[in-house]
Design a protein around this motif. Structure first.
Motif, PDB file in Angstrom:
ATOM      1  N   GLY A 185      14.819   6.449   5.084  1.00 17.92           N
ATOM      2  CA  GLY A 185      14.846   5.222   4.306  1.00 17.92           C
ATOM      3  C   GLY A 185      13.547   4.447   4.490  1.00 17.92           C
ATOM      4  O   GLY A 185      12.669   4.827   5.270  1.00 17.92           O
ATOM      5  N   ARG A 186      13.412   3.351   3.762  1.00 17.87           N
ATOM      6  CA  ARG A 186      12.200   2.538   3.834  1.00 17.87           C
ATOM      7  C   ARG A 186      12.491   1.215   4.510  1.00 17.87           C
ATOM      8  O   ARG A 186      13.439   0.519   4.148  1.00 17.87           O
ATOM      9  N   ARG A 187      11.692   0.865   5.503  1.00 19.38           N
ATOM     10  CA  ARG A 187      11.842  -0.398   6.217  1.00 19.38           C
ATOM     11  C   ARG A 187      10.750  -1.362   5.797  1.00 19.38           C
ATOM     12  O   ARG A 187       9.579  -1.000   5.709  1.00 19.38           O
ATOM     13  N   GLU A 188      11.137  -2.591   5.516  1.00 23.27           N
ATOM     14  CA  GLU A 188      10.185  -3.612   5.105  1.00 23.27           C
ATOM     15  C   GLU A 188       9.326  -4.055   6.286  1.00 23.27           C
ATOM     16  O   GLU A 188       9.812  -4.169   7.411  1.00 23.27           O
ATOM     17  N   ARG A 189       8.083  -4.321   6.036  1.00 25.54           N
ATOM     18  CA  ARG A 189       7.200  -4.846   7.069  1.00 25.54           C
ATOM     19  C   ARG A 189       7.518  -6.314   7.346  1.00 25.54           C
ATOM     20  O   ARG A 189       7.943  -7.046   6.462  1.00 25.54           O
ATOM     21  N   VAL A 190       7.292  -6.730   8.581  1.00 24.18           N
ATOM     22  CA  VAL A 190       7.544  -8.102   9.009  1.00 24.18           C
ATOM     23  C   VAL A 190       6.210  -8.733   9.389  1.00 24.18           C
ATOM     24  O   VAL A 190       5.405  -8.127  10.105  1.00 24.18           O
ATOM     25  N   GLN A 191       5.978  -9.967   8.927  1.00 28.65           N
ATOM     26  CA  GLN A 191       4.683 -10.593   9.154  1.00 28.65           C
ATOM     27  C   GLN A 191       4.408 -10.835  10.634  1.00 28.65           C
ATOM     28  O   GLN A 191       3.259 -10.708  11.089  1.00 28.65           O
ATOM     29  N   LEU A 192       5.427 -11.176  11.413  1.00 35.95           N
ATOM     30  CA  LEU A 192       5.229 -11.402  12.840  1.00 35.95           C
ATOM     31  C   LEU A 192       4.677 -10.144  13.505  1.00 35.95           C
ATOM     32  O   LEU A 192       3.714 -10.215  14.284  1.00 35.95           O
ATOM     33  N   GLU A 193       5.255  -9.019  13.207  1.00 34.26           N
ATOM     34  CA  GLU A 193       4.783  -7.754  13.765  1.00 34.26           C
ATOM     35  C   GLU A 193       3.356  -7.471  13.318  1.00 34.26           C
ATOM     36  O   GLU A 193       2.518  -6.995  14.095  1.00 34.26           O
ATOM     37  N   TYR A 194       3.058  -7.790  12.062  1.00 31.58           N
ATOM     38  CA  TYR A 194       1.705  -7.589  11.532  1.00 31.58           C
ATOM     39  C   TYR A 194       0.700  -8.457  12.281  1.00 31.58           C
ATOM     40  O   TYR A 194      -0.373  -7.980  12.686  1.00 31.58           O
ATOM     41  N   ARG A 195       1.025  -9.726  12.504  1.00 32.67           N
ATOM     42  CA  ARG A 195       0.118 -10.634  13.210  1.00 32.67           C
ATOM     43  C   ARG A 195      -0.087 -10.192  14.662  1.00 32.67           C
ATOM     44  O   ARG A 195      -1.203 -10.296  15.201  1.00 32.67           O
ATOM     45  N   MET A 196       0.948  -9.714  15.297  1.00 32.08           N
ATOM     46  CA  MET A 196       0.822  -9.275  16.683  1.00 32.08           C
ATOM     47  C   MET A 196      -0.120  -8.078  16.797  1.00 32.08           C
ATOM     48  O   MET A 196      -1.002  -8.044  17.662  1.00 32.08           O
ATOM     49  N   SER A 243       0.841  -1.198   0.000  1.00 33.22           N
ATOM     50  CA  SER A 243       0.000   0.000   0.000  1.00 33.22           C
ATOM     51  C   SER A 243       0.876   1.247   0.000  1.00 33.22           C
ATOM     52  O   SER A 243       1.775   1.390   0.836  1.00 33.22           O
ATOM     53  N   ILE A 244       0.616   2.156  -0.916  1.00 27.52           N
ATOM     54  CA  ILE A 244       1.441   3.366  -1.027  1.00 27.52           C
ATOM     55  C   ILE A 244       1.274   4.272   0.187  1.00 27.52           C
ATOM     56  O   ILE A 244       2.101   5.158   0.431  1.00 27.52           O
ATOM     57  N   ASN A 245       0.211   4.076   0.944  1.00 29.20           N
ATOM     58  CA  ASN A 245      -0.043   4.907   2.120  1.00 29.20           C
ATOM     59  C   ASN A 245       0.438   4.268   3.418  1.00 29.20           C
ATOM     60  O   ASN A 245       0.185   4.812   4.501  1.00 29.20           O
ATOM     61  N   HIS A 246       1.122   3.124   3.307  1.00 30.15           N
ATOM     62  CA  HIS A 246       1.536   2.414   4.521  1.00 30.15           C
ATOM     63  C   HIS A 246       3.011   2.035   4.492  1.00 30.15           C
ATOM     64  O   HIS A 246       3.415   1.082   5.155  1.00 30.15           O
ATOM     65  N   TYR A 247       3.818   2.779   3.727  1.00 30.47           N
ATOM     66  CA  TYR A 247       5.250   2.535   3.758  1.00 30.47           C
ATOM     67  C   TYR A 247       5.807   2.962   5.114  1.00 30.47           C
ATOM     68  O   TYR A 247       5.394   3.976   5.683  1.00 30.47           O
ATOM     69  N   ILE A 248       6.752   2.193   5.638  1.00 30.99           N
ATOM     70  CA  ILE A 248       7.396   2.523   6.912  1.00 30.99           C
ATOM     71  C   ILE A 248       8.725   3.202   6.613  1.00 30.99           C
ATOM     72  O   ILE A 248       9.574   2.636   5.920  1.00 30.99           O
TER      73      ILE A 248
END
Length: 477
Positions: free
Chosen positions: A447-458, A436-441
């Motif tokens: 810089g841009r940090r990649e999302r991690v699925q574990l963090e997403y699930r938590m 999502s272009i509105n949810h880049y970290i």
């Protein structure tokens, strides 16, 4: 290797792909034109022009920056399903009590409780305990904290006992016309499958393969595949995106009908899973179980390219490819027929490939380690390298799904499929948020940090649980 998680750092080489060739050493026959009905296969290589891909890979629903993980999840798992599941669970509990007497420990559930129940399952997938009782034990040293503060053990047991997602009372008996083997999950599956297809526009490349949902109980359509990491379970045909692991489409295999094997099963599966993306010049990758000349011609006629390993005994394969006996690493034979090309290339063994998505004159090199330890570059058709890069879409999707997946045991087979679909919804919604272009970290250094699925699930578990309390808080004295 679909149906289980790939080992970390697993080397996926061209020679690891499926092949029926034995790689015997010998001379290579080079007839100018194949005989009989295969006269169209020729030795002369001609330029093949490919049409540009016309799709736009991206999420189809754009949410603003205020949307959180639960909002993305609800794109794949609509909130109305909580009400449906609560209604079916209460209906099933009433039916069971009519047969077996009143259950004094049961009270009707609500959509909010079902939502919290799913959140608890996510937590249990992250913090895995040997038994469910351990989440509620009195020994603080071994008890995972959190779950026992929101749910009592008795309430969780009762939800597990009566949990239901569909009304099967109208399903005809087995072996009767109209009987649906998947009636226990059909309504939910149709909704989730529709969301899976419509919430993301896939990349040009797509791979079709089989995955396995682990299940060892008794079931008429349970499969046993010894070479798979998950050897026993329910087979699911899947189309996935090799660029990000998004589950584009899936189909549960329910076994033979009338104890008769379906002719052309592999071809039918590929057509079913790709039909909705025909006409955009997608590139479909599949292994030798699915690949056939008729299938690839059908896809090509519907403006869809394809590439896959092929068994040498398939109908229509040119003899020069089927009987190729290559002896040196890098030796190859190619036979074109219009826009279709059959290729035999020798690596550790001979690999046979059929494709409509490449120019046979395009070559590249791959690095191979020799017995003396030296590294040499081996000449290789470009299409083989493309195959190894894009055939792993289902494997990649399975890796995402197997990370912190729901792992609690159940007596009913359909619960394994239901939680499989919830896992798919979580993984797909994670990819939607990731792209999502509105949810880049962004980091402090912009810089841009990649999302991690574990963090997403938590975060998703916290949001689904919300302020739900299934047990009364102790009053402070």
């Amino acid at each position: 290797m679909a149906g289980g998680r790939l080992p970390k750092g697993y080397p996926y080489y061209i020679s690891d792909v499926e092949t029926d060739s034995d790689g015997e050493i010998g001379e290579v026959p080079l007839p100018n034109i194949e005989d009989g009905n295969r006269r169209a296969w020729r030795e002369e290589l001609q330029n093949i022009e490919l049409q540009a891909f016309t799709g736009i890979p991206a999420p189809t629903t754009v949410l603003d920056g205020t949307a959180v993980e639960m909002d993305l999840f609800h794109l794949m798992f609509p909130p109305a399903l909580y009400e449906e599941i609560a209604r079916e669970t209460n209906r099933y509990a009433d039916l069971e009590q009519e047969k077996n007497g009143v259950d004094s420990r049961w009270r009707a559930t609500t959509p909010d409780e079902i939502r919290a129940y799913i959140a608890i399952q996510i937590v249990m997938g992250i913090i895995v305990a040997p038994t469910q009782d351990l989440y509620f034990c009195k020994d603080n040293l071994f008890r995972p904290m959190g779950i026992n503060e929101r749910f009592t053990r008795d309430r969780l047991d009762k939800l597990n006992q009566y949990f239901h997602v569909a009304d099967t009372s109208q399903n005809p008996p087995r072996r009767q016309p109209g009987h649906d083997k998947l009636a226990h999950i059909r309504p939910i599956m149709d909704i989730l499958l529709n969301k899976t297809k419509t919430e993301y526009s896939s990349h040009m490349e797509a791979s079709v393969d089989e995955a396995m949902v682990a299940y060892t109980g008794r079931l008429g359509f349970k499969q046993h595949i010894p070479l798979k990491p998950t050897k026993r379970g329910i087979k699911v045909w899947m189309r996935a995106d090799p660029n990000n692991g998004y589950f584009n489409d899936f189909q549960v295999y329910t076994g033979k009908e009338g104890n008769v094997a379906e002719k052309g099963l592999g071809e039918r599966v590929v057509r079913d899973l790709t039909r909705e993306i025909w006409g955009k010049y997608h590139h479909i990758y599949c292994d030798n179980y699915f690949t056939s000349i008729n299938l690839f011609q059908d896809l090509f006629d519907n403006l869809t390219y394809a590439c896959g390993t092929i068994r040498t005994n398939r109908k229509g394969i040119p003899p020069a490819i089927a009987k190729a006996k290559l002896k040196k690493q890098g030796d190859m034979i190619q036979r074109p027929k219009g826009s279709m090309v059959a290729t035999a290339w020798h690596d550790k063994r001979t690999v046979t490939l059929l494709s409509t998505n490449s120019d046979p004159r395009d070559m590249t090199e791959v690095s191979r380690k020799q017995k003396d330890g030296s590294i040499v570059n081996v000449r290789c058709p470009k299409v083989l390298k493309q195959y190894t890069q894009n055939m792993n879409g289902v494997d990649r999707a399975d890796q995402l799904r197997s990370t912190n997946s729901f792992c609690r045991k159940a007596a009913k087979w359909w619960k394994y499929l239901f939680w499989f679909m919830v896992d798919v919804a979580i993984c797909n919604s994670f990819i939607l948020m990731k792209e999502s272009i509105n949810h880049y970290i962004t980091t402090k250094s912009e810089g841009r940090r990649e999302r991690v699925q574990l963090e997403y699930r938590m975060k998703l578990a916290h949001q689904l649980l919300g302020d739900y309390w299934g047990k009364r808080k102790r009053e402070s004295i």
